[in-house]
Design a protein around this motif. Structure first.
Motif, PDB file in Angstrom:
ATOM      1  N   ASP A 256      -2.711   7.252  -1.194  1.00  9.24           N
ATOM      2  CA  ASP A 256      -3.625   7.249  -2.329  1.00  9.24           C
ATOM      3  C   ASP A 256      -3.837   8.680  -2.789  1.00  9.24           C
ATOM      4  O   ASP A 256      -4.550   9.452  -2.146  1.00  9.24           O
ATOM      5  CB  ASP A 256      -4.951   6.603  -1.928  1.00  9.24           C
ATOM      6  CG  ASP A 256      -5.875   6.380  -3.112  1.00  9.24           C
ATOM      7  OD1 ASP A 256      -5.522   6.831  -4.225  1.00  9.24           O
ATOM      8  OD2 ASP A 256      -6.936   5.757  -2.939  1.00  9.24           O
ATOM      9  N   SER A 257      -3.179   9.037  -3.883  1.00  7.79           N
ATOM     10  CA  SER A 257      -3.298  10.406  -4.384  1.00  7.79           C
ATOM     11  C   SER A 257      -4.713  10.726  -4.848  1.00  7.79           C
ATOM     12  O   SER A 257      -5.110  11.905  -4.890  1.00  7.79           O
ATOM     13  CB  SER A 257      -2.316  10.621  -5.541  1.00  7.79           C
ATOM     14  OG  SER A 257      -2.564   9.687  -6.586  1.00  7.79           O
ATOM     15  N   ASP A 258      -5.494   9.705  -5.192  1.00  7.54           N
ATOM     16  CA  ASP A 258      -6.858   9.956  -5.660  1.00  7.54           C
ATOM     17  C   ASP A 258      -7.756  10.489  -4.551  1.00  7.54           C
ATOM     18  O   ASP A 258      -8.816  11.070  -4.832  1.00  7.54           O
ATOM     19  CB  ASP A 258      -7.472   8.674  -6.231  1.00  7.54           C
ATOM     20  CG  ASP A 258      -6.873   8.309  -7.579  1.00  7.54           C
ATOM     21  OD1 ASP A 258      -6.245   9.194  -8.193  1.00  7.54           O
ATOM     22  OD2 ASP A 258      -7.025   7.151  -8.007  1.00  7.54           O
ATOM     23  N   LEU A 259      -7.361  10.283  -3.283  1.00  3.90           N
ATOM     24  CA  LEU A 259      -8.179  10.789  -2.184  1.00  3.90           C
ATOM     25  C   LEU A 259      -8.285  12.311  -2.247  1.00  3.90           C
ATOM     26  O   LEU A 259      -9.304  12.883  -1.849  1.00  3.90           O
ATOM     27  CB  LEU A 259      -7.586  10.355  -0.846  1.00  3.90           C
ATOM     28  CG  LEU A 259      -7.738   8.867  -0.488  1.00  3.90           C
ATOM     29  CD1 LEU A 259      -7.026   8.562   0.816  1.00  3.90           C
ATOM     30  CD2 LEU A 259      -9.208   8.499  -0.385  1.00  3.90           C
TER      31      LEU A 259
ATOM     32  N   GLY B 233       0.814  -1.204   0.000  1.00  3.82           N
ATOM     33  CA  GLY B 233       0.000   0.000   0.000  1.00  3.82           C
ATOM     34  C   GLY B 233       0.847   1.253   0.000  1.00  3.82           C
ATOM     35  O   GLY B 233       2.080   1.225  -0.047  1.00  3.82           O
TER      36      GLY B 233
END
Length: 377
Positions: free
Chosen positions: A189-192, A186
């Motif tokens: 998470d840049s998408d957050l 893991g």
């Protein structure tokens, strides 16, 4: 055939021993039944041990497997009915089932369907046998042929076997003092960071007209080219390019402002028909003011309005079509204006096109409407 207590004289024929036990226990007292049961159990213990050893080498201690096999043996003895056939066959089924149930319920690290668990055990046993016979690791096809199942099922069982003893996330990834496995799995998470923007865009898309929403979906979700979108919607590629550019510009401005800006094109939320038409008379001039795009979706409405204006015009009245608020005219719109010019000429009515924006003026000029656009008229 009587059951002997002396281990040197243990009966080898388990079926005969079980039949003798069943005959004796029927007329025995409770104490005698317990003694007879213990005697038959001791006779059958080597058989249970052999059954347990068939499953060794699969991650479970042999002592634990022998205990489970003995439990299955006792269940077989207690439930055996001589009228139903061989005790040995019944004991094999009962003990094997008990061992498989132990593997299924007590040893798997993750949940795997029972069908796969049972097949995984069979694949493991067949793999050991074939390895001995072939002096190499068997292929999936060879395992499938030995077990009489499909090769995809064998591959699924082999893949699921990894869930039997999963590695701990706290296990060291290298030498002593190094990171754990869990530290290597893991990441951030840049998408957050884009969640708020995605939610905002989703709400703004609902404020666009249906056609613009469809184009954006086809372009950015369906990965369609502008030419493909134009063909499906029945408009020109240039028109598609303009509509996409305007929609993206509006979304960009709306994202950067506190409130969504007004949609200037046709088909906005306040304009259910995609175009607004206003008609007024003053000083012998009948003026038709058009707001919005004139394209395939709105051309028929404009055609009907202009025909009604010509038919209702008084003698000598002049018709003026104000295009000041029209950002775009496509082929369908040009056709409407050409038909209107022909109808006005037939009715001996003067026609003028005023306020055309530069882009619209160029389209109308090359379409034969230059005379109606002459400001000197």
């Amino acid at each position: 055939m009587p059951i002997q207590e002396d281990s040197s004289r243990v009966l080898e024929d388990l079926d005969a021993a079980a039949v003798d036990y069943a005959a004796r226990v029927a007329a025995a007292s409770d104490a005698e039944r317990a003694v007879l049961r213990d005697r038959l159990t001791r006779v059958c213990l080597p058989f249970a041990g052999r059954m347990a050893r068939r499953y060794r080498g699969r991650g479970e201690a042999l002592e634990d497997l022998e205990q489970v096999a003995r439990l299955g043996l006792i269940k077989a003895i207690d439930r055996y009915d001589p009228e139903r056939g061989s005790f040995t066959a019944y004991a094999v089924i009962t003990i094997s089932g008990e061992i498989k149930r132990h593997f299924r319920d007590r040893t798997w690290g993750v949940h795997v369907p029972r069908r796969i668990q049972d097949l995984s055990l069979e694949v493991g046993h067949a793999s050991m046998v074939l390895t001995t016979e072939l002096s190499r690791t068997p292929t999936s096809a060879e395992l499938a042929e030995r077990l009489g199942v499909g090769e995809p099922a064998v591959r699924e069982a082999l893949e699921s076997a990894a869930g039997y003893s999963p590695s701990s996330l706290n296990a060291p990834a290298g030498g002593e003092g190094t990171a754990e496995f869990g530290d290597l799995i893991g990441g951030a998470d840049s998408d957050l960071e884009l969640v708020d923007d995605r939610l905002t865009v989703a709400g703004l898309l609902l404020r666009l007209p249906p056609r613009e929403r469809q184009m954006l979906a086809m372009r950015f979700y369906g990965n369609r080219t502008q030419a493909e979108i134009a063909t499906e919607l029945g408009i020109s590629q240039m028109h598609v390019s303009r509509l996409l550019s305007r929609s993206l510009a509006w979304l960009r401005e709306a994202m950067l402002s506190d409130g969504p800006p007004r949609w200037e094109g046709a088909g906005g939320p306040a304009d259910a028909h995609g175009m607004r038409i206003a008609v007024d008379r003053a000083g012998g001039v009948l003026t038709v003011r058009v707001h919005g795009e004139v394209d395939r979706d709105t051309a028929d409405r404009l055609r009907m309005s202009l025909r009604h204006a010509i038919s209702s015009a008084a003698a000598g009245e002049r018709l003026v079509i104000d295009l000041n608020a029209v950002p775009l005219v496509d082929a369908a719109g040009v056709s409407v204006l050409l038909d209107t010019a022909s109808a006005a000429a037939a009715a001996d009515m003067d026609l003028a096109l005023t306020g055309a924006q530069p882009y619209v003026a160029r389209i109308l000029g090359v379409s034969g409407l230059q005379k109606a656009m002459d400001p000197r008229r």
